[in-house]
Design an enzyme around this catalytic site. Structure first.
Site, PDB file in Angstrom:
ATOM      1  N   TRP A  13       0.823  -1.204   0.000  1.00 45.77           N
ATOM      2  CA  TRP A  13       0.000   0.000   0.000  1.00 45.77           C
ATOM      3  C   TRP A  13       0.860   1.257   0.000  1.00 45.77           C
ATOM      4  O   TRP A  13       0.601   2.216  -0.737  1.00 45.77           O
ATOM      5  CB  TRP A  13      -0.949  -0.026   1.180  1.00 45.77           C
ATOM      6  CG  TRP A  13      -2.009   1.042   1.225  1.00 45.77           C
ATOM      7  CD1 TRP A  13      -2.477   1.661   2.348  1.00 45.77           C
ATOM      8  CD2 TRP A  13      -2.759   1.607   0.136  1.00 45.77           C
ATOM      9  NE1 TRP A  13      -3.462   2.570   2.021  1.00 45.77           N
ATOM     10  CE2 TRP A  13      -3.651   2.552   0.662  1.00 45.77           C
ATOM     11  CE3 TRP A  13      -2.743   1.402  -1.244  1.00 45.77           C
ATOM     12  CZ2 TRP A  13      -4.524   3.310  -0.115  1.00 45.77           C
ATOM     13  CZ3 TRP A  13      -3.615   2.150  -2.037  1.00 45.77           C
ATOM     14  CH2 TRP A  13      -4.492   3.087  -1.472  1.00 45.77           C
ATOM     15  N   ARG A  33      11.138  -0.237   6.149  1.00 45.59           N
ATOM     16  CA  ARG A  33      11.689  -0.719   7.414  1.00 45.59           C
ATOM     17  C   ARG A  33      13.161  -1.105   7.288  1.00 45.59           C
ATOM     18  O   ARG A  33      13.965  -0.852   8.190  1.00 45.59           O
ATOM     19  CB  ARG A  33      10.863  -1.914   7.903  1.00 45.59           C
ATOM     20  CG  ARG A  33      11.274  -2.463   9.250  1.00 45.59           C
ATOM     21  CD  ARG A  33      10.256  -3.479   9.736  1.00 45.59           C
ATOM     22  NE  ARG A  33       9.968  -4.482   8.712  1.00 45.59           N
ATOM     23  CZ  ARG A  33       9.009  -5.388   8.804  1.00 45.59           C
ATOM     24  NH1 ARG A  33       8.223  -5.394   9.871  1.00 45.59           N
ATOM     25  NH2 ARG A  33       8.814  -6.271   7.860  1.00 45.59           N
ATOM     26  N   LYS A  78      -4.985   0.271   8.308  1.00 43.85           N
ATOM     27  CA  LYS A  78      -6.316  -0.226   8.652  1.00 43.85           C
ATOM     28  C   LYS A  78      -6.202  -1.336   9.692  1.00 43.85           C
ATOM     29  O   LYS A  78      -5.507  -2.326   9.483  1.00 43.85           O
ATOM     30  CB  LYS A  78      -7.026  -0.753   7.406  1.00 43.85           C
ATOM     31  CG  LYS A  78      -7.312   0.324   6.365  1.00 43.85           C
ATOM     32  CD  LYS A  78      -7.989  -0.264   5.136  1.00 43.85           C
ATOM     33  CE  LYS A  78      -8.275   0.808   4.100  1.00 43.85           C
ATOM     34  NZ  LYS A  78      -8.913   0.261   2.882  1.00 43.85           N
ATOM     35  N   LYS A 161     -13.972  -4.217   8.208  1.00 46.14           N
ATOM     36  CA  LYS A 161     -14.229  -4.957   6.972  1.00 46.14           C
ATOM     37  C   LYS A 161     -13.178  -6.035   6.754  1.00 46.14           C
ATOM     38  O   LYS A 161     -13.439  -7.027   6.068  1.00 46.14           O
ATOM     39  CB  LYS A 161     -14.334  -4.004   5.789  1.00 46.14           C
ATOM     40  CG  LYS A 161     -13.104  -3.155   5.514  1.00 46.14           C
ATOM     41  CD  LYS A 161     -12.061  -3.853   4.643  1.00 46.14           C
ATOM     42  CE  LYS A 161     -10.763  -3.080   4.641  1.00 46.14           C
ATOM     43  NZ  LYS A 161      -9.709  -3.753   3.847  1.00 46.14           N
ATOM     44  N   SER A 224      -7.414  -9.595  -2.226  1.00 45.97           N
ATOM     45  CA  SER A 224      -7.438  -9.198  -0.819  1.00 45.97           C
ATOM     46  C   SER A 224      -6.743 -10.247   0.042  1.00 45.97           C
ATOM     47  O   SER A 224      -7.088 -11.427  -0.001  1.00 45.97           O
ATOM     48  CB  SER A 224      -8.891  -9.023  -0.359  1.00 45.97           C
ATOM     49  OG  SER A 224      -8.997  -9.103   1.043  1.00 45.97           O
ATOM     50  N   ARG A 225      -5.790  -9.815   0.851  1.00 43.49           N
ATOM     51  CA  ARG A 225      -5.083 -10.746   1.729  1.00 43.49           C
ATOM     52  C   ARG A 225      -6.032 -11.396   2.738  1.00 43.49           C
ATOM     53  O   ARG A 225      -5.915 -12.583   3.048  1.00 43.49           O
ATOM     54  CB  ARG A 225      -3.985 -10.012   2.491  1.00 43.49           C
ATOM     55  CG  ARG A 225      -2.951  -9.325   1.637  1.00 43.49           C
ATOM     56  CD  ARG A 225      -2.101  -8.426   2.506  1.00 43.49           C
ATOM     57  NE  ARG A 225      -1.118  -7.685   1.744  1.00 43.49           N
ATOM     58  CZ  ARG A 225      -0.314  -6.781   2.273  1.00 43.49           C
ATOM     59  NH1 ARG A 225      -0.402  -6.516   3.572  1.00 43.49           N
ATOM     60  NH2 ARG A 225       0.566  -6.141   1.538  1.00 43.49           N
ATOM     61  N   ASN A 226      -6.939 -10.597   3.288  1.00 45.43           N
ATOM     62  CA  ASN A 226      -7.862 -11.121   4.294  1.00 45.43           C
ATOM     63  C   ASN A 226      -8.793 -12.169   3.694  1.00 45.43           C
ATOM     64  O   ASN A 226      -9.069 -13.198   4.317  1.00 45.43           O
ATOM     65  CB  ASN A 226      -8.654  -9.967   4.905  1.00 45.43           C
ATOM     66  CG  ASN A 226      -7.771  -9.018   5.687  1.00 45.43           C
ATOM     67  OD1 ASN A 226      -7.390  -9.285   6.815  1.00 45.43           O
ATOM     68  ND2 ASN A 226      -7.412  -7.893   5.074  1.00 45.43           N
ATOM     69  N   GLU A 251      -4.329  -7.955   8.375  1.00 43.93           N
ATOM     70  CA  GLU A 251      -4.766  -7.109   9.488  1.00 43.93           C
ATOM     71  C   GLU A 251      -6.047  -7.618  10.142  1.00 43.93           C
ATOM     72  O   GLU A 251      -6.333  -7.295  11.297  1.00 43.93           O
ATOM     73  CB  GLU A 251      -4.973  -5.668   9.019  1.00 43.93           C
ATOM     74  CG  GLU A 251      -3.702  -4.943   8.585  1.00 43.93           C
ATOM     75  CD  GLU A 251      -2.798  -4.546   9.744  1.00 43.93           C
ATOM     76  OE1 GLU A 251      -3.021  -5.023  10.870  1.00 43.93           O
ATOM     77  OE2 GLU A 251      -1.856  -3.764   9.507  1.00 43.93           O
TER      78      GLU A 251
END
Length: 301
Positions: A13, A33, A78, A161, A224-226, A251
């Site tokens: 993202w 990072r 998120k 969500k 979507s990872r989720n 997340e």
């Protein structure tokens, strides 16, 4: 007007946002990072900061930059902090109380934006002047920004969500069909409304891009990872195996645990969140979770 913008976080993202902002004519520096804390100082002169780290890294990042002079920060992470239950903007404000913080959230699958496909999102905050200025400065032909004055509701919708996307992935992984998916997402929206109302967000925010818009994108797409994590759970993988297969931050996992814990404290009815939480703990199988949802007491919609 071209801005000097620092992007904190070089994941999917953060990298996507950096690309969009560069295409919009801004001077963009991105911190990843692996660059280390010393490299972070290169962003100290940025006129605007974009917070795009995974939520688990927000608090530490905020501590590193709190000594800088105040400037707007656009919070894009998120989720809810698993230890405190706070949103990303709350973590930024706790460390940098004089900084104006706005929230960016919406149906924004990074890989689609990287392909040049169009999308819209929401900038949310209480300073209408700042929101309007940032809206004009950060919008592009590809990435259209709207604004609202409910940052808490916008942020909570974006966090919740992810939990519902995990549930949707499980539903589709079990091949339960379109009727079941539609029923699940409709009830998911009602469950999200319960949390927003309880925490002080506006329920009407759910019917915009940050709510149903983000839910539809995240809970129906293998990008979507989720959602992919939910598919993996339906295939019989346990939590750790599913996380390893997705290979990126999910997340919805820590957010689910935070919301389920809060729901028990507040005595909210959150059956989808609770079922996903039990799945994550290994206390239920996907089939048992479905059975538990279908056997709930009959009542009015």
């Amino acid at each position: 007007m071209a801005l000097t913008i620092g992007v904190l976080g070089g994941g999917a993202w953060g990298s996507t946002l950096a690309g969009l902002l560069s295409q919009g004519g801004h001077r963009v520096q991105i911190w990843r990072r692996e660059h280390g804390p010393q490299a972070l100082q290169a962003l100290a002169a940025s006129e605007v900061l974009v917070g795009a780290t995974a939520l688990v890294g927000v608090s530490g990042m905020a501590q590193q930059i709190k000594g800088w002079s105040a400037r707007p920060i656009v919070s894009c992470s998120k989720g809810l902090d698993p230890s405190s239950g706070q949103t990303a903007s709350a973590l930024w404000k706790a460390a940098c109380p004089l900084w104006p913080v706005v929230v960016l959230s919406g149906p924004n699958l990074a890989s689609e934006l990287q392909q040049g496909l169009p999308a819209a999102s929401v900038l949310a905050g209480h300073d209408e002047g700042l929101l309007s200025t940032l809206q004009q400065q950060l919008s592009t032909e590809q990435f259209r920004l709207y604004r609202n004055n409910d940052p808490l509701g916008t942020e909570l919708a974006g966090a919740l969500k992810n939990v519902m996307a995990v549930a949707a992935g499980i539903c589709d992984g079990l091949q339960l069909g379109a009727n079941a998916r539609a029923s699940l997402l409709t009830r998911a929206l009602a469950e999200m409304a319960t949390v927003l109302h309880g925490l002080g967000g506006r329920q009407d925010t759910l019917y915009g891009l940050a709510g149903i818009g983000d839910l539809l994108a995240t809970a129906t797409s293998p990008l979507s990872r989720n959602y992919r994590f939910g598919l993996c759970m339906a295939d019989g993988l346990d939590r750790q195996q599913a996380l390893e297969k997705v290979g990126a931050t999910v997340e919805g996992v820590p957010t689910c645990e935070a919301i389920a814990s809060l729901g028990r404290q507040k005595q909210w009815s959150l059956p989808i969140t609770e079922s996903v939480a039990l799945l994550l703990q290994g206390a239920l199988s996907p089939a048992q979770a479905l059975q538990q949802l279908m056997q709930r007491e009959l009542r009015c919609e």
